[in-house]
Write an enzyme that holds these catalytic residues in place. Structure first.
Site, PDB file in Angstrom:
ATOM      1  N   ILE A 100       0.812  -1.224   0.000  1.00  0.00           N
ATOM      2  CA  ILE A 100       0.000   0.000   0.000  1.00  0.00           C
ATOM      3  C   ILE A 100       0.843   1.271   0.000  1.00  0.00           C
ATOM      4  CG2 ILE A 100      -1.893   1.198   1.211  1.00  0.00           C
ATOM      5  CD1 ILE A 100      -2.601  -1.509  -0.130  1.00  0.00           C
TER       6      ILE A 100
ATOM      7  N   HIS B 175      -2.721  -4.408  11.107  1.00  0.00           N
ATOM      8  CA  HIS B 175      -2.881  -3.857  12.450  1.00  0.00           C
ATOM      9  C   HIS B 175      -2.470  -4.846  13.522  1.00  0.00           C
ATOM     10  CE1 HIS B 175      -5.648  -1.868   9.690  1.00  0.00           C
ATOM     11  NE2 HIS B 175      -5.216  -0.786  10.285  1.00  0.00           N
TER      12      HIS B 175
HETATM   13  N1  GLN Z   1       0.252   5.059   1.431  1.00  0.00           N
HETATM   14  C1  GLN Z   1      -0.014   5.167   2.818  1.00  0.00           C
HETATM   15  C2  GLN Z   1       0.836   4.172   3.601  1.00  0.00           C
HETATM   16  O1  GLN Z   1       1.069   3.125   3.143  1.00  0.00           O
HETATM   17  C3  GLN Z   1      -1.458   4.897   3.117  1.00  0.00           C
HETATM   18  C4  GLN Z   1      -1.759   5.101   4.566  1.00  0.00           C
HETATM   19  C5  GLN Z   1      -3.221   4.995   4.904  1.00  0.00           C
HETATM   20  O2  GLN Z   1      -4.015   4.572   4.109  1.00  0.00           O
HETATM   21  N2  GLN Z   1      -3.599   5.355   6.095  1.00  0.00           N
HETATM   22  O3  GLN Z   1       1.270   4.437   4.704  1.00  0.00           O
HETATM   23 ZN    ZN Z   2      -4.920   2.512   4.727  1.00  0.00          ZN
END
Ligand code: GLN
Ligand code: ZN
Length: 768
Positions: A443, A706
């Site tokens: 992500i 998490h």
């Molecule tokens: N690109 C961000 C990360 O990976 C996304 C964070 C988020 O969605 N809270 O930290």
């Molecule tokens: Zn996120």
């Protein structure tokens, strides 16, 4: 004269004293009496800041959360926590903290704000960024009064000679905020809940309390007849107790509940008076003549100075009519603003003139009160000074940039739409990237070790030269790319080591933002956020991420995702200017992000992710206003994203799973790929795809970032199989839930390795 009061004061402290005291206690480095002493000290200071008010609030202080305090006050502790000892003693806080934090709590600062399962569920307090612990109900829920902590706060204030107004959450809002755990109807519990409220009010009256503030913010939401009836039942039932009730509503207008609110048999009504002159006029007509009307005239959720001269002009005839029935206060509890502007030593002087934090807001209230009571001359100087600041803000060239405004005015449909529809793009992109089915990616962020944080801090404080800083961060980027290549991911990220926070990073690089030193507001428990101050027209004077991403791409042959935060998220996580619509401001940010997207594309970056982590939380309280918000929010995203060529792939990411109700809007963003949180809900979220054919590609997160747990290959294969029932495998991506910055490399490596193995197994199965 009017009565002035306050609905609640921030409890975290000017310098976050409560946060540090709590964390020290949790780590076992201080005793309970020591923690209690810090709390008592803070309350003393906070009342001192409010001593010019006719009433100070008590009961607004909380060690963690005011809703959790209510659950303890009402003896409603979820069954699974009853085993923790010392339940009914007022001395032990440990059970309280166990419900709040669970047993193995971790502080997640990925922006996702979740916590472990064993802790009480947490969710957003109305449309604010504050999170409360959700009360739980069952058919056999039994309430019992535990007033010790509330009484102790009242006692402390009285000892210090304040006139006290206890603050409690109303019975209907309390029920409404909670969840039934056994499908029972929580309104059925109302009668027994009211027994406890009666007992409490009786007790307060015996303590010599004259007025009690009872918060019923549900009144600004759309209520079914059942809930409206419950409100009537409750206040008819409580009306005979010899204590006066000030029923408080905030965060919005009462609209269709206005008449109901006026008619409830209480002694006073508080309404949000911001931008609400019409409703105020109606209430003045409708409110029975023995009732007090409290107007929330100072914005309790934003940080701009009020225009006192304007307020005064409006309030004078109101006061003439209502006389001592008029009460004045901030619109809502000041929990949502920082404590004291005077703590700020580094803020730009011009901008500082435009601001007002909790302490200053209560002073504004005092000026209004003086002017109404003794005439404007009494506070001539204050009013002139206020006028100077308001005019300075209206006219400042730092705020108003004609070229930014005209760019927004000339946004065309072309800019909002991709050149071709998704199906055409998908083909072009497939030819370009030749990705396997079930492509793997992450992500954005990789673990942020203590070392990285320290390096950033040193650079910030001028203890580390820029060249050295850049070298160290480049090393970190290199390292994360090596790791990703070794693991065998398909689409890589640079890891975000240079970013402290996904909004702050961009705020610092864009014109139109400033940053406070101590502008903290509580998000949940001891966790605070310091939202950037978005004061002016937004523009981008230089590229913000291009150098980093170009560097990262130069280290690998795999596609490197450019990583940006979206306009809606930047807006929703900032203190936003109130002199133009949120939509207008959002479009300005969108144009700045669009420029960055196009520069990334120019630099040869073929995949660009624009995170919209906070899109959902900007939804208005009333469903009837959702479409209006979604219209401009989605448009803003499209302005940011859709300038690119067909062969450039746009990703977006959202860290939540509840979007059944906004799925069409999300599809309307038209991102080529969306990654979302799903692993914890066991893909339940995907149920929505039974009814709605999501048209583009989607990566339902299979690794719950998490938790420190390493998900097994089998578990992830199973999740993806569930997903592939609803979404064709050709359109599925394999990725974690969210960024990995709060995890350790030792956890991330095996987890991603399993994730990639899961994708490999699915590919094999797919080809057979
Ligand atoms: N690109 C961000 C990360 O990976 C996304 C964070 C988020 O969605 N809270 O930290
Ligand atoms: Zn996120």
């Amino acid at each position: 004269m009017p009565t002035i009061h306050n609905l609640g004061f921030p409890r975290i402290g000017k310098k976050r004293e409560l946060k540090f005291a709590l964390e020290k206690y949790w780590q076992g480095h201080s005793s309970q009496p020591e923690l209690e002493e810090v709390a008592a000290q803070l309350r003393r200071q906070h009342w001192a800041e409010q001593k010019h008010l006719d009433f100070v609030p008590a009961g607004d202080f909380s060690f963690y959360d005011q809703v959790l305090d209510s659950s303890f006050l009402l003896g409603n502790i979820p069954d699974q926590f009853k085993c923790v000892e010392d339940f009914n003693t007022s001395h032990s806080l440990d059970q309280y903290f166990t419900v709040a934090r669970g047993r193995s709590f971790e502080d997640h600062d990925s922006g996702c704000r979740h916590q472990d399962l064993s802790a009480g569920e947490m969710t957003k307090w109305f449309d604010t960024n504050y999170h409360y612990i959700v009360p739980e109900f069952r058919t056999n829920t039994h309430f019992s009064l535990n007033p010790q902590r509330l009484l102790a706060q009242i006692e402390q204030a009285k000892k210090q000679n304040y006139r006290v107004k206890p603050v409690i959450i109303g019975p209907i809002t309390y029920l409404w905020l909670g969840k039934s755990r056994d499908k029972s109807d929580r309104i059925e519990l109302l009668e027994s809940l009211l027994d406890v409220y009666s007992e409490l009010l009786q007790l307060l009256s015996e303590q010599g309390i004259e007025w009690v503030q009872i918060d019923e913010p549900v009144l600004v939401t759309e209520l079914s007849e059942q809930w409206r009836h419950a409100l009537r039942t409750a206040y008819y039932r409580l009306q005979n107790i010899p204590v006066k009730i000030l029923l408080t509503t905030y965060f919005g207008k009462l609209q269709e509940n206005l008449r109901l609110a006026c008619e409830l048999p209480v002694d006073g009504l508080h309404i949000n008076a911001l931008d609400n002159e019409q409703e105020v006029a109606k209430v003045i007509d409708w409110l029975p003549s023995q009732k007090v009307l409290s107007l929330g005239i100072i914005n309790g959720r934003n940080i701009w100075k009020s225009d006192l001269n304007h307020l005064l002009k409006w309030l004078k005839p109101v006061y003439e009519r209502l006389q001592e029935r008029l009460w004045l206060a901030p619109s809502c509890s000041l929990l949502h603003v920082p404590v004291d502007l005077n703590s700020e030593q580094k803020l730009d002087a011009e901008i500082k003139d435009w601001l007002s934090f909790a302490v200053q807001k209560l002073q504004e209230l005092d000026v209004i009160n003086q002017a109404l009571t003794h005439g404007a001359d009494k506070v001539k100087q204050e009013l002139e000074e206020n006028k100077r600041c308001i005019v300075s803000r209206q006219q400042s060239e730092r705020i108003h940039k004609p070229q930014v405004k005209s760019r927004v005015a000339s946004i065309t449909d072309d800019m909002v739409n991709r050149k071709s529809p998704y199906t055409v793009r998908a083909e072009v992109q497939q030819k370009r990237f030749k990705l396997p089915v079930y492509p793997t990616t992450t992500i954005g962020s990789f673990p942020q070790t203590g070392d990285i944080r320290q390096v950033r801090r040193q650079y910030r404080n001028g203890q580390l030269a820029e060249t050295d800083y850049l070298k160290i961060i480049q090393q970190e980027v290199k390292r994360s790319i090596n790791e990703q290549e070794k693991l065998g991911l398909d689409v890589l990220v640079h890891g975000e080591a240079e970013r402290n926070d996904m909004v702050e990073y961009f705020g610092e690089l864009l014109d139109g933002f400033d940053f406070s030193q101590f502008g903290w507001v509580q998000s949940y428990g001891s966790r605070c956020v310091k939202p950037p101050i978005l004061f002016g027209d937004i523009s981008r004077s230089e590229t913000m991420t291009v150098e980093w991403i170009k560097y990262a791409q130069s280290l690998t042959d795999k596609p490197m995702k450019g990583m940006l935060t979206g306009p809606v998220t930047i807006l929703n996580w900032s203190f936003v200017r109130d002199d133009q619509s949120r939509a207008e401001t959002c479009f300005q940010i969108a144009l700045a992000i669009r420029d960055e997207v196009l520069d990334l594309e120019q630099a040869g970056i073929s995949i660009i992710q624009i995170d919209e982590a906070a899109l959902r939380e900007g939804l208005p309280l009333r469903k009837s206003q959702w479409n209006d918000y979604l219209d401009w929010a989605i448009k803003a995203f499209r302005i940011a994203a859709n300038g690119v060529q067909d062969e450039t792939q746009i990703h977006t990411h959202m860290c939540y799973s509840e979007f059944n109700d906004i799925i069409e809007a999300i599809a309307g963003m038209d991102a080529d790929v969306i990654t979302i949180e799903t692993s914890r809900s066991d893909m339940e979220l995907l149920d929505v795809f039974d009814k709605f054919q999501y048209p583009n590609e989607i990566g339902p997160g299979v690794y719950d970032i998490h938790s420190p747990n390493i998900p097994s290959v089998a578990a992830m294969v199973e999740l993806l199989q569930k997903a592939s029932i609803r979404i064709p495998a050709q359109r599925l991506w394999v990725n974690p839930d969210c960024g990995l910055k709060t995890r350790q490399w030792d956890e991330v490596r095996p987890a991603l390795s399993n994730m990639i193995e899961a994708a490999r197994q699915l590919r094999t199965a797919f080809q057979v």
